[in-house]
Enzyme design. Structure first.
Site, PDB file in Angstrom:
ATOM      1  N   CYS A 105     -11.402 -13.077   0.006  1.00 45.62           N
ATOM      2  CA  CYS A 105     -11.195 -13.273   1.449  1.00 45.62           C
ATOM      3  C   CYS A 105     -11.275 -14.727   1.879  1.00 45.62           C
ATOM      4  CB  CYS A 105     -12.205 -12.451   2.237  1.00 45.62           C
ATOM      5  SG  CYS A 105     -12.050 -10.703   1.883  1.00 45.62           S
ATOM      6  N   HIS A 137     -11.662 -14.895   9.518  1.00 45.02           N
ATOM      7  CA  HIS A 137     -11.056 -13.957   8.571  1.00 45.02           C
ATOM      8  C   HIS A 137     -11.102 -12.567   9.178  1.00 45.02           C
ATOM      9  CE1 HIS A 137     -10.303 -11.364   5.283  1.00 45.02           C
ATOM     10  NE2 HIS A 137     -11.572 -11.025   5.101  1.00 45.02           N
ATOM     11  N   ASN A 165      -7.100  -5.719   7.065  1.00 44.99           N
ATOM     12  CA  ASN A 165      -7.671  -6.884   6.376  1.00 44.99           C
ATOM     13  C   ASN A 165      -6.726  -7.270   5.248  1.00 44.99           C
ATOM     14  OD1 ASN A 165      -9.125  -8.538   4.615  1.00 44.99           O
ATOM     15  ND2 ASN A 165     -11.026  -7.393   4.795  1.00 44.99           N
TER      16      ASN A 165
HETATM   17  O1  UT7 Z   1     -12.930  -8.710   3.781  1.00 44.30           O
HETATM   18  C1  UT7 Z   1     -14.062  -9.053   3.127  1.00 44.30           C
HETATM   19  C2  UT7 Z   1     -15.108  -8.232   2.991  1.00 44.30           C
HETATM   20  N1  UT7 Z   1     -15.187  -6.935   3.573  1.00 44.30           N
HETATM   21  C3  UT7 Z   1     -15.843  -6.762   4.705  1.00 44.30           C
HETATM   22  O2  UT7 Z   1     -16.216  -7.697   5.358  1.00 44.30           O
HETATM   23  C4  UT7 Z   1     -16.179  -5.337   5.090  1.00 44.30           C
HETATM   24  C5  UT7 Z   1     -17.553  -5.279   5.697  1.00 44.30           C
HETATM   25  N2  UT7 Z   1     -17.974  -3.923   5.986  1.00 44.30           N
HETATM   26  C6  UT7 Z   1     -17.391  -3.141   6.920  1.00 44.30           C
HETATM   27  O3  UT7 Z   1     -16.436  -3.546   7.533  1.00 44.30           O
HETATM   28  C7  UT7 Z   1     -17.981  -1.783   7.192  1.00 44.30           C
HETATM   29  O4  UT7 Z   1     -19.178  -1.645   6.477  1.00 44.30           O
HETATM   30  C8  UT7 Z   1     -17.027  -0.606   6.837  1.00 44.30           C
HETATM   31  C9  UT7 Z   1     -15.867  -0.545   7.831  1.00 44.30           C
HETATM   32  C10 UT7 Z   1     -16.498  -0.733   5.432  1.00 44.30           C
HETATM   33  C11 UT7 Z   1     -17.753   0.738   6.918  1.00 44.30           C
HETATM   34  O5  UT7 Z   1     -18.298   0.902   8.204  1.00 44.30           O
HETATM   35  P1  UT7 Z   1     -19.840   1.286   8.381  1.00 44.30           P
HETATM   36  O6  UT7 Z   1     -20.045   1.427   9.816  1.00 44.30           O
HETATM   37  O7  UT7 Z   1     -20.655   0.254   7.667  1.00 44.30           O
HETATM   38  O8  UT7 Z   1     -19.926   2.701   7.676  1.00 44.30           O
HETATM   39  P2  UT7 Z   1     -20.760   3.165   6.384  1.00 44.30           P
HETATM   40  O9  UT7 Z   1     -20.156   2.606   5.143  1.00 44.30           O
HETATM   41  O10 UT7 Z   1     -22.204   2.941   6.639  1.00 44.30           O
HETATM   42  O11 UT7 Z   1     -20.483   4.718   6.393  1.00 44.30           O
HETATM   43  C12 UT7 Z   1     -20.901   5.559   7.485  1.00 44.30           C
HETATM   44  C13 UT7 Z   1     -20.357   6.946   7.263  1.00 44.30           C
HETATM   45  C14 UT7 Z   1     -20.634   7.512   5.876  1.00 44.30           C
HETATM   46  O12 UT7 Z   1     -20.863   8.904   6.011  1.00 44.30           O
HETATM   47  P3  UT7 Z   1     -22.372   9.500   6.053  1.00 44.30           P
HETATM   48  O13 UT7 Z   1     -22.992   9.090   4.761  1.00 44.30           O
HETATM   49  O14 UT7 Z   1     -23.028   8.855   7.242  1.00 44.30           O
HETATM   50  O15 UT7 Z   1     -22.157  10.947   6.194  1.00 44.30           O
HETATM   51  C15 UT7 Z   1     -19.337   7.330   5.149  1.00 44.30           C
HETATM   52  O16 UT7 Z   1     -19.127   8.251   4.113  1.00 44.30           O
HETATM   53  O17 UT7 Z   1     -18.939   6.943   7.414  1.00 44.30           O
HETATM   54  C16 UT7 Z   1     -18.331   7.559   6.259  1.00 44.30           C
HETATM   55  N3  UT7 Z   1     -17.038   6.920   6.026  1.00 44.30           N
HETATM   56  C17 UT7 Z   1     -15.913   7.351   6.595  1.00 44.30           C
HETATM   57  N4  UT7 Z   1     -15.656   8.368   7.439  1.00 44.30           N
HETATM   58  C18 UT7 Z   1     -14.391   8.522   7.839  1.00 44.30           C
HETATM   59  C19 UT7 Z   1     -16.786   5.836   5.264  1.00 44.30           C
HETATM   60  N5  UT7 Z   1     -15.464   5.540   5.328  1.00 44.30           N
HETATM   61  C20 UT7 Z   1     -14.920   6.475   6.149  1.00 44.30           C
HETATM   62  C21 UT7 Z   1     -13.606   6.688   6.610  1.00 44.30           C
HETATM   63  N6  UT7 Z   1     -13.385   7.716   7.450  1.00 44.30           N
HETATM   64  N7  UT7 Z   1     -12.568   5.890   6.253  1.00 44.30           N
END
Ligand code: UT7
Length: 350
Positions: free
Chosen positions: A114, A277, A307
């Protein structure tokens, strides 16, 4: 001593729009979840019949070169940033050199994910400042759509990424103009390298992996680079601990902006346009809030493109410039954070 300035800029995104609704056909997700957590409404996916990381980079480069008022034959060095190269090797730089029928110039590939474009810009900036080159093409391009896990297992990663490319031409400018790249700032912290990574194919020999490949120790010599087990375990797709990346990004991105401003005796009030970014709209909003920047001081477009990793900064920069949001004399700040971890900032007087 001279500075380098952006003499031409361009971007290219594929025509094929993939919405959050389209993703629902492949995985358990929802438009509501994706928009709420990331801000993304849709992204572009490369045409299956021929668009690659290189060809998209070529399209962006053609625009940047034309806007710089030169031809591909005038380019004397290429720096190409990507994490999704056409081949494991050779890199995309030489493929672009071939496609644009350039001279037998140097072509360097940057693997900084990134923050790749800002790193690439910094490398090019040094070559211009020393007087070694006069027209450097810097490209950031990604084709994520071929390398994502579109099952529910990979949904935390696959909904985020999109394809596209951006490019700039750097040329020398006299210090007296006040114009150009004022400074660049590069950082890394490898202690969390596996938190956002694609492990295979690779030569890691199963070291360090949070989930080691099951039968690696029994693998035949020819199966160590890519095996059926690796594919069965989805290790050929990116892995990410999203919340851990998020937490680090919202600290390091503002930090590198402050560092760049301090190095030039400037403050956040001097910024005309911050191009963060485009990792996640919530990350960009955190950064904006932390730096106390107004909405008109920040440009985001993740809603449309997702992204695009190494392409996100040059695409957003070009889009903001084309929209008239960046004018001559403006102070523009670039900031990126991603896998590695690596992060980087740049301050440009436009
Ligand atoms: O580009 C360079 C680097 N990348 C980044 O900067 C990404 C940084 N991180 C993020 O943007 C966020 O952490 C994400 C968008 C990837 C994820 O969002 P979050 O709010 O941190 O969600 P999480 O990973 O904590 O997941 C929360 C819940 C989980 O379910 P449970 O365990 O609470 O039941 C996941 O399984 O959301 C679930 N989940 C989804 N649900 C529906 C994860 N991905 C999805 C999805 N659709 N696509």
């Amino acid at each position: 001593m001279q500075r380098s300035k952006i003499a031409g800029i361009g971007y290219y995104v594929p025509k094929n729009i993939f919405t959050n609704e389209d993703l629902k056909k492949y995985m358990d997700t929802s438009d509501e979840w994706i928009q709420e957590r990331t801000g993304i409404k849709e992204r572009r996916y490369a045409d299956r019949s021929g668009e690659t990381t290189t060809t998209m980079g070529v399209e962006a480069a053609k625009i940047a070169i034309e806007r710089a008022g030169i031809t591909p034959q005038d380019i004397d060095f290429i720096v190409f940033a990507t994490l999704s190269p056409d081949y494991f090797f050779p890199g995309c730089g030489v493929l672009l050199q071939r496609a644009l029928q350039m001279k037998e110039i140097g072509a360097l590939d940057v693997r900084n994910q990134c923050s790749g474009f800002v790193y690439a810009l910094s490398v090019a900036d040094q070559f211009i400042k020393t007087g070694m080159y006069k027209n450097i093409l810097v490209v950031g391009s990604e084709k994520h759509s071929f390398g994502l896990d579109f099952s529910t297992r990979g949904r935390n990663v696959s909904v985020i990424f999109g394809d596209g490319a951006g490019a700039v031409v750097l040329q020398p400018t006299d210090l007296s103009t006040g114009q150009g790249i004022l400074s660049t700032h590069l950082h890394s912290d490898g202690s969390s390298a596996e938190i956002l990574a694609m492990y295979n194919p690779g030569t890691h020999a199963n070291h360090w992996l949070p989930q080691p490949v099951a039968n690696f120790d029994d693998a035949e010599i020819g199966e160590m680079f890519m095996s059926h087990a690796m594919i069965d375990e989805a290790q050929n797709f990116p892995n990410m601990d999203g919340p851990a990346v998020f937490k680090k990004a919202i600290v390091k991105m503002p930090e590198v902006v402050e560092e760049a401003l301090a190095a030039n005796g400037l403050t956040t009030a001097d910024i005309n346009m911050l191009i963060p970014h485009q990792a996640n709209l919530r990350i960009a909003q955190f950064v904006q809030h932390k730096l106390k920047l107004r909405d008109d001081q920040v440009h985001n477009n993740i809603q449309k493109y997702g992204n695009t990793t190494a392409a996100s900064v040059p695409i957003a920069l070009c889009e903001a410039w084309e929209a008239g949001k960046i004018k001559k004399g403006d102070l523009v700040c670039l900031a990126a954070f991603g896998s590695g971890f690596t992060w980087a900032g740049a301050l440009i007087r436009w």
